[in-house]
Motif scaffolding. Structure first.
Motif, mmCIF file in Angstrom:
data_model
loop_
_atom_site.group_PDB
_atom_site.id
_atom_site.type_symbol
_atom_site.label_atom_id
_atom_site.label_comp_id
_atom_site.label_asym_id
_atom_site.label_seq_id
_atom_site.Cartn_x
_atom_site.Cartn_y
_atom_site.Cartn_z
ATOM 1 N N UNK A 62 35.509 50.864 13.192
ATOM 2 C CA UNK A 62 35.513 50.572 11.756
ATOM 3 C C UNK A 62 34.468 49.525 11.388
ATOM 4 N N UNK A 63 34.261 48.542 12.273
ATOM 5 C CA UNK A 63 33.418 47.415 11.902
ATOM 6 C C UNK A 63 34.084 46.708 10.743
ATOM 7 N N UNK A 64 33.325 46.379 9.694
ATOM 8 C CA UNK A 64 33.959 45.714 8.553
ATOM 9 C C UNK A 64 33.708 46.466 7.249
ATOM 10 N N UNK A 65 33.548 47.769 7.335
ATOM 11 C CA UNK A 65 33.295 48.562 6.127
ATOM 12 C C UNK A 65 34.560 49.292 5.667
ATOM 13 N N UNK A 66 34.998 49.051 4.434
ATOM 14 C CA UNK A 66 36.217 49.701 3.930
ATOM 15 C C UNK A 66 36.120 51.227 3.883
ATOM 16 N N UNK A 67 34.944 51.775 3.590
ATOM 17 C CA UNK A 67 34.782 53.228 3.572
ATOM 18 C C UNK A 67 34.979 53.808 4.962
ATOM 19 N N UNK A 68 34.399 53.149 5.948
ATOM 20 C CA UNK A 68 34.561 53.605 7.322
ATOM 21 C C UNK A 68 36.008 53.411 7.772
ATOM 22 N N UNK A 69 36.702 52.415 7.244
ATOM 23 C CA UNK A 69 38.121 52.229 7.559
ATOM 24 C C UNK A 69 38.924 53.465 7.135
ATOM 25 N N UNK A 70 38.747 53.913 5.907
ATOM 26 C CA UNK A 70 39.543 55.058 5.444
ATOM 27 C C UNK A 70 39.064 56.335 6.138
ATOM 28 N N UNK A 71 37.789 56.396 6.474
ATOM 29 C CA UNK A 71 37.241 57.525 7.232
ATOM 30 C C UNK A 71 37.931 57.641 8.597
ATOM 31 N N UNK A 72 38.099 56.508 9.281
ATOM 32 C CA UNK A 72 38.725 56.524 10.604
ATOM 33 C C UNK A 72 40.240 56.697 10.501
ATOM 34 N N UNK A 73 40.844 56.172 9.432
ATOM 35 C CA UNK A 73 42.297 56.287 9.293
ATOM 36 C C UNK A 73 42.732 57.703 8.923
ATOM 37 N N UNK A 74 41.930 58.381 8.052
ATOM 38 C CA UNK A 74 42.479 59.611 7.483
ATOM 39 C C UNK A 74 41.430 60.671 7.166
ATOM 40 N N UNK A 75 40.141 60.355 7.313
ATOM 41 C CA UNK A 75 39.057 61.237 6.869
ATOM 42 C C UNK A 75 39.289 62.719 7.095
ATOM 43 N N UNK A 76 39.041 63.208 8.295
ATOM 44 C CA UNK A 76 39.200 64.638 8.552
ATOM 45 C C UNK A 76 40.657 65.076 8.521
ATOM 46 N N UNK A 77 41.557 64.174 8.929
ATOM 47 C CA UNK A 77 42.971 64.538 8.941
ATOM 48 C C UNK A 77 43.487 64.769 7.526
ATOM 49 N N UNK A 78 42.810 64.217 6.509
ATOM 50 C CA UNK A 78 43.200 64.496 5.117
ATOM 51 C C UNK A 78 43.024 65.973 4.791
ATOM 52 N N UNK A 79 42.274 66.698 5.608
ATOM 53 C CA UNK A 79 42.073 68.129 5.375
ATOM 54 C C UNK A 79 43.221 68.974 5.917
ATOM 55 N N UNK A 80 44.119 68.340 6.676
ATOM 56 C CA UNK A 80 45.296 69.051 7.192
ATOM 57 C C UNK A 80 46.464 68.863 6.228
ATOM 58 N N UNK A 81 47.120 69.945 5.873
ATOM 59 C CA UNK A 81 48.198 69.825 4.893
ATOM 60 C C UNK A 81 49.491 69.276 5.469
ATOM 61 N N UNK A 82 49.600 69.238 6.788
ATOM 62 C CA UNK A 82 50.895 68.883 7.385
ATOM 63 C C UNK A 82 50.997 67.404 7.770
ATOM 64 N N UNK A 83 50.024 66.597 7.380
ATOM 65 C CA UNK A 83 50.009 65.197 7.806
ATOM 66 C C UNK A 83 49.895 64.258 6.608
#
Lengths: 365, 365
Positions: free
Chosen positions: A72-93
């Protein structure tokens, strides 16, 4: 050992597949490739996400996954990218919670002002705060100014732009700011002056220009929609404007795919929101009382040494619910009522005064 | 008459309530207050959203609502705010399509380069393009450079950063750029040089700094995640860098709440994406063949006089699916394979060559 962040996901999945599904999420949110193909020791031992726990709940599994904070480093965009980015494309999570390393939270720093300063600014050290919106969009600046004057005369603390008000031709940001400030300046009142909270829009530079205009006009509180601005840009504005308080609007925050207490209560606060607007239960939106309670708690709790952010329940609220809402939330809250007051039309000021009186006379237990 | 934009929503609702629900969405996405309380003629006649049609489908209702284009102006963030902002908080509504006024589309302008230029740049006027990612994150710049060299030697057209690669301490953007460009410069090949596509991250200024470094190093294609950058900031970068082609990444695009053909195919393209990555059917994500076909069509179709954007189906693809994918998508596509090639480990180059050969030798019907 390097610090790690821990994300909690709620996964709809059958019991036979959950371990594999959990590992797949851990991989998707870190290296995004077959682990068998990774030769590098550092990557295998530190960077690949780890499934820390799987717990069966009623309808789903709760999966805790730890990720390297270095990703993540210290970037908020990269934080949400690592927390949920691609997984946001799954409907079951659903992303339901996050524990961040102390260093990262300290780096983001949370609200620069928060509850106590928002109270101090309007001379209301102990009671709930009041807020009303300038709307509908489409009105010219002068009419929005008149509306602000009515709200101010009736004693509202914070008068905010509706989140639809941007920089439209029929009410450009600069002319609206001027009209509202002029209107508020004409209102004499015994308590401290009402605060105008303009809504920022556009790209980072446009928001910077708007915030500069607002500061020049004496404004010290603004509203931003972090999910539209982008979390990195929202946080950049917070850092660049330490004297300004930020109200976060929930627009485009999605429904239920990121837990509202996490996104609106915890993450927006960590990134510097001083107040967070959210849809209250029993209004136009479907949040439950439990979700609202958890959200308010996440905005206010003492964890992480952050200043408390003000919970702002909204979305179809009415004056006859003030007592119930204060019973529910206590005094550490800002009540936002809009449409219900505007419905009073020529009796707007009386209706607004009734709202303000109801909040001021409530006896906090 | 003022131009209007038309949004189509899919609403899960019972038949008795659908008219009221449709009106509520029209109000939420425009004036956000009781219409009965609006006195202004212009606001009542132009700004309040209008329900244009309600059609019953299998499991839901399709609701078409028109909104004043004046509420959007020319800001992409305000566009998504008006199309779906607060309604994204309702679980029973999906934004499924949008028709924008010609003037607004012309203003945004769509891809500055698109399919034909991305083909021209790599000397592939008619066939499908190939792409492979640098991963996993955690590797130092030199190792990512070596990987890029292998991909380039095997004949890959576009070599992109994995979307997890940001500006981390173990592989800072500037050092990675330098290492990859150096590595690619050492590769002699008969066809034109492989293109490195670095991924931008951070706030708008950080992305500007990265794009400037990339241009200095001779890079002419970059990747951005519009839903993390914020649509306004993504579009700002497109406007500021007319010589650069933009690949849009779907991270944080949510699942199903905004139709993928609309968001990734149509809107990202209108805002200037030259290529759009999306999860292909039968991979790690749940998109159906119909969704993928519609998405590719939205990226490529001739409507609106926009350049076509390249569809980039991805997410767990393998070389043995190349023929099937080209049968499905035709030649106007960029195939992206990553993990499956990396799994070959010491045989990466042979595996990559096999992928490239499979694409090159395919006989387009």
């Amino acid at each position: 050992m390097q610090p790690r962040l821990e994300a909690t996901y709620l996964v709809r999945c059958d019991a036979r597949s959950i371990e594999e599904r959990a590992r797949a999420i851990a991989v998707e949110q870190s290296v995004e490739m077959p682990v068998s193909a990774i030769v590098d020791d550092f990557v295998r031992s530190q960077i690949v996400g780890r499934v820390e726990a799987i717990t069966e709940k009623d309808q789903f599994f709760e999966v805790r996954i730890s990720l390297s904070a270095e990703t993540v480093g210290d970037d908020p965009g990269q934080l949400i990218n690592m927390l949920f980015g691609n997984t946001s494309l799954h409907e079951d999570v659903v992303l339901s919670d996050v524990a961040l390393p102390k260093e990262l939270i300290e780096n983001f720093g949370g609200p620069r002002h928060g509850l106590h300063e928002l109270r101090r600014r309007v001379g209301a050290p102990a009671r709930a705060l009041t807020c009303s919106p300038l709307k509908p969009q489409g009105l010219p600046p002068a009419q929005l100014g008149e509306l602000a004057k009515d709200f101010a005369r009736a004693g509202i603390d914070y008068i905010k732009d509706d989140h639809g008000l941007a920089d439209q031709a029929y009410s450009p940001f600069a002319r609206r700011l001027e009209a509202v400030i002029l209107a508020l300046g004409s209102v004499q009142r015994q308590s401290r002056a009402a605060r105008y909270v303009p809504s920022l829009s556009g790209d980072l530079d446009a928001m910077r220009a708007q915030i500069a205009l607002a500061k020049d006009a004496g404004v010290d509180t603004v509203m931003v929609a972090p999910m539209i601005a982008g979390l990195s840009n929202f946080h950049r504005l917070v850092r660049e404007n330490p004297t300004v308080a930020f109200v976060a609007h929930p627009t485009m925050a999605g429904a239920g795919r990121i837990s509202p207490p996490l996104l609106l209560g915890k993450l927006f606060r960590i990134l510097g929101a001083d107040a967070v607007i959210f849809p209250n239960y029993g209004g136009r939106f479907g949040y439950s009382p439990d979700t609202c309670r958890a959200l308010a708690h996440a905005a206010l709790d003492r964890r992480d040494g952050l200043r408390p952010a003000v919970p702002v329940p909204a979305g179809g609220m009415t004056t006859d619910r003030v007592v119930e809402m204060l019973d529910f939330y206590g005094a550490d809250v800002m009540l936002l009522i809009g449409g219900a007051l505007l419905e009073a039309r020529e009796h707007l000021r009386e209706a607004t005064s009734a709202f303000v009186t109801e909040v001021h006379r409530y006896a906090y237990g």
